[in-house]
Enzyme design. Structure first.
Site, PDB file in Angstrom:
ATOM      1  N   LYS A 141       0.821  -1.212   0.000  1.00 39.85           N
ATOM      2  CA  LYS A 141       0.000   0.000   0.000  1.00 39.85           C
ATOM      3  C   LYS A 141       0.859   1.268   0.000  1.00 39.85           C
ATOM      4  CE  LYS A 141      -2.255  -0.886   3.815  1.00 39.85           C
ATOM      5  NZ  LYS A 141      -1.742  -2.203   4.256  1.00 39.85           N
ATOM      6  N   ARG A 157     -10.301   0.553   8.567  1.00 40.46           N
ATOM      7  CA  ARG A 157      -9.772  -0.776   8.874  1.00 40.46           C
ATOM      8  C   ARG A 157     -10.780  -1.628   9.617  1.00 40.46           C
ATOM      9  NH1 ARG A 157      -4.216   0.564   8.680  1.00 40.46           N
ATOM     10  NH2 ARG A 157      -2.786  -1.150   8.993  1.00 40.46           N
ATOM     11  N   ARG A 210      11.819  -5.469   5.685  1.00 41.30           N
ATOM     12  CA  ARG A 210      11.511  -4.068   5.378  1.00 41.30           C
ATOM     13  C   ARG A 210      12.338  -3.082   6.185  1.00 41.30           C
ATOM     14  NH1 ARG A 210       5.472  -1.775   5.091  1.00 41.30           N
ATOM     15  NH2 ARG A 210       5.332  -2.209   7.325  1.00 41.30           N
ATOM     16  N   ARG A 217      10.761  -0.546  11.435  1.00 48.15           N
ATOM     17  CA  ARG A 217       9.611  -0.168  12.249  1.00 48.15           C
ATOM     18  C   ARG A 217       9.496  -1.082  13.461  1.00 48.15           C
ATOM     19  NH1 ARG A 217       4.478   0.582   8.312  1.00 48.15           N
ATOM     20  NH2 ARG A 217       3.511  -0.558  10.016  1.00 48.15           N
ATOM     21  N   ARG A 230      -1.067  -8.041  13.583  1.00 51.97           N
ATOM     22  CA  ARG A 230      -1.577  -7.193  12.491  1.00 51.97           C
ATOM     23  C   ARG A 230      -2.308  -8.031  11.451  1.00 51.97           C
ATOM     24  NH1 ARG A 230       3.985  -4.866  11.192  1.00 51.97           N
ATOM     25  NH2 ARG A 230       3.101  -3.881   9.353  1.00 51.97           N
TER      26      ARG A 230
HETATM   27  P1  ADP Z   1       0.462  -1.809   7.982  1.00 50.79           P
HETATM   28  O1  ADP Z   1      -0.628  -1.675   6.953  1.00 50.79           O
HETATM   29  O2  ADP Z   1       1.794  -2.109   7.390  1.00 50.79           O
HETATM   30  O3  ADP Z   1       0.129  -2.770   9.084  1.00 50.79           O
HETATM   31  P2  ADP Z   1       0.151   1.026   8.808  1.00 50.79           P
HETATM   32  O4  ADP Z   1       1.343   1.888   8.661  1.00 50.79           O
HETATM   33  O5  ADP Z   1      -0.992   1.261   7.885  1.00 50.79           O
HETATM   34  O6  ADP Z   1       0.693  -0.468   8.739  1.00 50.79           O
HETATM   35  O7  ADP Z   1      -0.403   1.128  10.318  1.00 50.79           O
HETATM   36  C1  ADP Z   1       0.450   0.915  11.412  1.00 50.79           C
HETATM   37  C2  ADP Z   1      -0.352   0.808  12.722  1.00 50.79           C
HETATM   38  O8  ADP Z   1      -1.093   2.025  12.955  1.00 50.79           O
HETATM   39  C3  ADP Z   1      -1.419  -0.279  12.738  1.00 50.79           C
HETATM   40  O9  ADP Z   1      -0.892  -1.541  13.045  1.00 50.79           O
HETATM   41  C4  ADP Z   1      -2.345   0.267  13.844  1.00 50.79           C
HETATM   42  O10 ADP Z   1      -1.803   0.084  15.116  1.00 50.79           O
HETATM   43  C5  ADP Z   1      -2.362   1.748  13.569  1.00 50.79           C
HETATM   44  N1  ADP Z   1      -3.436   2.114  12.610  1.00 50.79           N
HETATM   45  C6  ADP Z   1      -3.267   2.579  11.345  1.00 50.79           C
HETATM   46  N2  ADP Z   1      -4.451   2.805  10.748  1.00 50.79           N
HETATM   47  C7  ADP Z   1      -5.401   2.450  11.645  1.00 50.79           C
HETATM   48  C8  ADP Z   1      -6.827   2.430  11.635  1.00 50.79           C
HETATM   49  N3  ADP Z   1      -7.517   2.815  10.546  1.00 50.79           N
HETATM   50  N4  ADP Z   1      -7.475   2.004  12.750  1.00 50.79           N
HETATM   51  C9  ADP Z   1      -6.812   1.629  13.842  1.00 50.79           C
HETATM   52  N5  ADP Z   1      -5.476   1.600  13.917  1.00 50.79           N
HETATM   53  C10 ADP Z   1      -4.762   2.008  12.849  1.00 50.79           C
END
Ligand code: ADP
Ligand code: ZN
Length: 217
Positions: free
Chosen positions: A14, A89, A128, A161, A172
């Site tokens: 993404k 999400r 990564r 990260r 996740r």
């Molecule tokens: P990835 O898609 O690689 O897991 P992101 O960078 O999109 O990672 O998100 C990292 C973290 O931020 C998630 O694991 C969560 O803890 C938090 N997060 C991001 N977007 C949301 C969301 N829409 N709702 C709840 N938590 C979120």
């Protein structure tokens, strides 16, 4: 006008494709993950509140997340389209977005879903490395930077990260299947969903995404 949601499991690509799409199509890239990481890095009240949740791979509360996104989408730079990455999400987040999107004139009209099998995701996530300054992503095995450990674009030392470890990744991925995957059906029924094979080479993916956006412009 393109009001886009980018969906897919962690590691599907993404962020990588969002960067290209937002540059190429002049859309503001709104990543809730980046916003939360910025809050954590700045040591703000929000950052401290969410730190343990995010680093452990959990989801931040719907209430906090929706408030943040509503404020961000309300800004003027989203009036001519936007690219949402990592939100919604959960079903409550998607419902909230449908309702406040209407209220502020920012209704979603395209959903891009990037699919990828778990064994590929695990390899990508464990290798990564990211640039803390410009957000670019690399991989120590499959997408090496030109100089080891340094960002190609801005020269900043790369980092791993905190949530890119095996146990946070497992959380996740489970959250994705449990809470996020049901959204695919939600957007399919709305006729907005377009799914792509996230294992394609980046250039092929860009060609396919570009063709889709052109057809929707
Ligand atoms: P990835 O898609 O690689 O897991 P992101 O960078 O999109 O990672 O998100 C990292 C973290 O931020 C998630 O694991 C969560 O803890 C938090 N997060 C991001 N977007 C949301 C969301 N829409 N709702 C709840 N938590 C979120
Ligand atoms: Zn950089």
């Amino acid at each position: 006008m393109l009001n886009i949601i980018l969906m897919g499991p962690p590691g599907a690509g993404k962020g990588t494709h969002a960067k290209w799409l937002s540059t190429e199509w002049h859309l503001p890239h709104i990543s809730t993950g980046d916003m939360f990481r910025e809050a954590m890095a700045s040591g703000s009240e929000l950052g401290n509140k969410i730190k343990d949740i995010v680093n452990g791979g959990g989801l931040v509360s719907d209430e906090l997340t929706c408030e943040l996104v509503k404020e961000r989408l309300s800004r003027e730079d989203c009036a001519n389209g936007y690219l949402l990455d990592g939100f919604p999400r959960t079903i409550p987040q998607a419902e909230a977005l449908a309702s406040f999107g209407k209220e502020i004139g920012r209704e979603v009209n395209l959903v891009i879903d990037i699919e990828c099998p778990s064994d590929v995701l695990i390899k990508r996530i464990s290798g990564r490395r990211v640039c803390p300054k410009c957000g670019a992503s690399f991989n120590v095995e499959t997408m090496k930077p030109k100089v080891e450990g340094v960002c190609d674009y801005c020269g900043t030392p790369l980092i791993q990260r905190k949530d890119d470890n095996a146990s946070s990744f497992a959380v996740r991925l489970e959250n994705y299947h449990k809470s996020t995957a049901p959204l695919l059906d939600f957007y399919k029924k709305a006729g907005l969903l377009h799914s792509f094979d996230g294992t394609l080479p980046i250039l092929n993916m860009e060609a396919e995404l570009g063709a889709l956006l052109k057809s929707k412009e």
